[in-house]
Write a protein that holds these residues in place. Sequence first.
Motif, PDB file in Angstrom:
ATOM      1  N   LYS A  10      57.165 -15.120   0.741  1.00  0.00           N
ATOM      2  CA  LYS A  10      56.793 -16.057  -0.319  1.00  0.00           C
ATOM      3  C   LYS A  10      55.301 -15.986  -0.618  1.00  0.00           C
ATOM      4  O   LYS A  10      54.874 -16.155  -1.763  1.00  0.00           O
ATOM      5  CB  LYS A  10      57.174 -17.469   0.111  1.00  0.00           C
ATOM      6  CG  LYS A  10      56.701 -18.571  -0.818  1.00  0.00           C
ATOM      7  CD  LYS A  10      57.027 -19.944  -0.248  1.00  0.00           C
ATOM      8  CE  LYS A  10      56.465 -21.065  -1.117  1.00  0.00           C
ATOM      9  NZ  LYS A  10      56.756 -22.403  -0.543  1.00  0.00           N
TER      10      LYS A  10
ATOM     11  N   LYS B 278      63.284 -19.850   8.286  1.00  0.00           N
ATOM     12  CA  LYS B 278      61.990 -19.689   7.625  1.00  0.00           C
ATOM     13  C   LYS B 278      60.899 -19.756   8.682  1.00  0.00           C
ATOM     14  O   LYS B 278      60.846 -20.712   9.463  1.00  0.00           O
ATOM     15  CB  LYS B 278      61.763 -20.766   6.569  1.00  0.00           C
ATOM     16  CG  LYS B 278      62.718 -20.697   5.390  1.00  0.00           C
ATOM     17  CD  LYS B 278      62.402 -21.779   4.359  1.00  0.00           C
ATOM     18  CE  LYS B 278      63.347 -21.711   3.174  1.00  0.00           C
ATOM     19  NZ  LYS B 278      63.034 -22.749   2.157  1.00  0.00           N
TER      20      LYS B 278
ATOM     21  N   ASP C 247      54.162 -15.657   4.872  1.00  0.00           N
ATOM     22  CA  ASP C 247      54.895 -16.914   4.706  1.00  0.00           C
ATOM     23  C   ASP C 247      56.345 -16.603   4.330  1.00  0.00           C
ATOM     24  O   ASP C 247      56.602 -16.021   3.269  1.00  0.00           O
ATOM     25  CB  ASP C 247      54.223 -17.747   3.615  1.00  0.00           C
ATOM     26  CG  ASP C 247      54.811 -19.152   3.506  1.00  0.00           C
ATOM     27  OD1 ASP C 247      55.786 -19.442   4.215  1.00  0.00           O
ATOM     28  OD2 ASP C 247      54.290 -19.948   2.702  1.00  0.00           O
ATOM     29  N   GLU C 248      57.264 -16.957   5.227  1.00  0.00           N
ATOM     30  CA  GLU C 248      58.706 -16.753   5.045  1.00  0.00           C
ATOM     31  C   GLU C 248      59.077 -15.277   4.842  1.00  0.00           C
ATOM     32  O   GLU C 248      59.778 -14.918   3.898  1.00  0.00           O
ATOM     33  CB  GLU C 248      59.234 -17.582   3.872  1.00  0.00           C
ATOM     34  CG  GLU C 248      59.032 -19.080   4.027  1.00  0.00           C
ATOM     35  CD  GLU C 248      59.607 -19.871   2.852  1.00  0.00           C
ATOM     36  OE1 GLU C 248      60.404 -19.284   2.072  1.00  0.00           O
ATOM     37  OE2 GLU C 248      59.265 -21.055   2.710  1.00  0.00           O
TER      38      GLU C 248
ATOM     39  N   ASP D  85      52.651 -23.535  -3.659  1.00  0.00           N
ATOM     40  CA  ASP D  85      53.349 -22.818  -4.721  1.00  0.00           C
ATOM     41  C   ASP D  85      52.401 -22.421  -5.842  1.00  0.00           C
ATOM     42  O   ASP D  85      52.754 -21.599  -6.693  1.00  0.00           O
ATOM     43  CB  ASP D  85      54.476 -23.686  -5.300  1.00  0.00           C
ATOM     44  CG  ASP D  85      55.621 -23.889  -4.310  1.00  0.00           C
ATOM     45  OD1 ASP D  85      55.754 -23.051  -3.407  1.00  0.00           O
ATOM     46  OD2 ASP D  85      56.353 -24.879  -4.445  1.00  0.00           O
TER      47      ASP D  85
END
Length: 604
Positions: free
Chosen positions: A257, A527, A550-551, A296
């Motif tokens: 991500k 995750k 990340d993930e 995000d």
Amino acid sequence: MRTPLRPLARILDAREKGENPDAIERENRRLRGEATRDKARQSAEGRLLVMSVIFLAAFLTVGLRMGSFAAARPEEPQTDSTTEQIHAQRADIVDRKGRVLATNLLTHSLYAQPPMMIDPLGTVDKLVKIFPDLDRDRLKKDFTGHRKFVWIKRRISPEQMQAVHDIGDPGLLFGPREMRLYPNGHLASHILGGARYGTEGVNSAEILGVAGIEKEYDKWLRDPSNGGQPLKLSLDLTVQSALEDVLSGGMKLMNAKGATAVLMKVQTGEIVAMASLPDFDPNDRPAPLLKGDPSDSPLFNRAVQGMYELGSTFKIFAVSQAMQDGLVTPETMIDTKGPLRWGKFRIHDFHNYGKQLSVTDVIVHSSNIGTARIVQKIGPEKQREFLGKLGLLEPSPVELIEAPTGRPILPKNWSELSAMTIGYGHGLSDSPLQLATAYATIANDGRRVLPTLIANGGPRKPHKQEFGAPEGAQVVSPAVARKALAMMRAVVTRGTASYGNVEGYQVAGKTGTADKPDPQGGYYDKKVISTFAGVFPVTNPEYVLVLTLDEPTDTSGDTPRRTAGWTAVPVAAETIRRVAPLLGLRPEPTTPDTLDGISLVKKD
């Protein structure tokens, strides 16, 4: 009263004496003319005197002014040009080799004075063709209403300026100004941050920093007393480009991500490269995210603002402290029989490593149980004090405006159980930059290192310390630091980071895989945050690299793999392989070993 020309008394007297009366009139006319002439002469002489005084005063004034100019110190003439004043208002930002990262570009603004326009409606149609983002209806209303001034574009390109000029309407006007330009686009975007216009007029505009270095050093960059001197960063543009290129490819390959990486010089704490993905173009900075997960947003700097449980990368801190306190040696055997019970809680290892492991093998195999046992010997209070000395309990002092927001997430109650989980990287959240700084401290013979983005000799800002040791303080002894590096080298040669072994550069490091917290409570099942913290070359440590995904999910095998050894480590190895030659490091053959393929030497 005027004397009559023919006074009666004199005329009568003249007649009695037989004289001509006309002579009396002629005499009186002569006397009156002489009186008039004398009066006119006096008036003229007065006017000449006044003019003489005025001319004398003027000449004296000019003479005194010329004398003052002659006696004054010579100076460079100053122009009244608005363009020149704008040009010097914000300094450039350059990398450590003087290559431009941010500069100013002369451009123009576009505005309109509707009362001067010949064909307002036709002009609107032509402007919309040049600038498709303009609101046609709004422009028509502004151009045909009562407004005398309308902003159209704050900045336009030379091509757009020519197209507007070709419209030929006298009501369309241009104003010179400067814009902040980032010639490398996305490169180092989170470090530079971006800028915007502040107070602006038709002929000039104030440029203000809004994030990153631009905001942190806004006053310095606008200070005319610096004489236009650029702000030199510790970044190396070539290395930054290579790091971002590899990190972007690794992020896509591992289906992550997000990703971040920090490359730091061990002895000085200078950040040579730092990246956070996804990123943005500071020339066209996106709007901030107003709701949802801040990470995000492409504006989110994961290296500084991202607070993560960094997993097993913390284990080397527990072992280093235990060795410093004389509680263990690399050969000390630790009970790793599991699970480790503490009240109703259970601590497990990823694999069953048997009943005992040496301290070195606790690090090599990344045993949670073994690390927890070592932390029990240390105790919560001493652990907290030690982590504070490494800078893991306070925001990073790096020169970014976002740095103070990256506050570590500490346990509410630093109990024995909390100490054990923190020992193997759970229960305490830090940023990748803080982790890199702590690893640099160990690699620097145990002397405290502070991170910086400013090149040596630049305007570094003082660090307001909340915890721990000041810069240069001895956190662990050089002997303990070298033993810790030897253990991390073994992690690469025969442990969980075997894919991190870059031929010729003797990499040492530690992997960390931490379950990702669920905002609703607990942790996600599938995750993780995977991290590799490395030092190279380990025989004479010069650089620290921390890389976090990340993930991530490695789908190259039959089953998905998420651990750092399969995800973060290969990407970190490729990063080292690419940047090491750019850093001037020559590959060296492996030397005879004293421990897992390395001969540790003390730095000069």
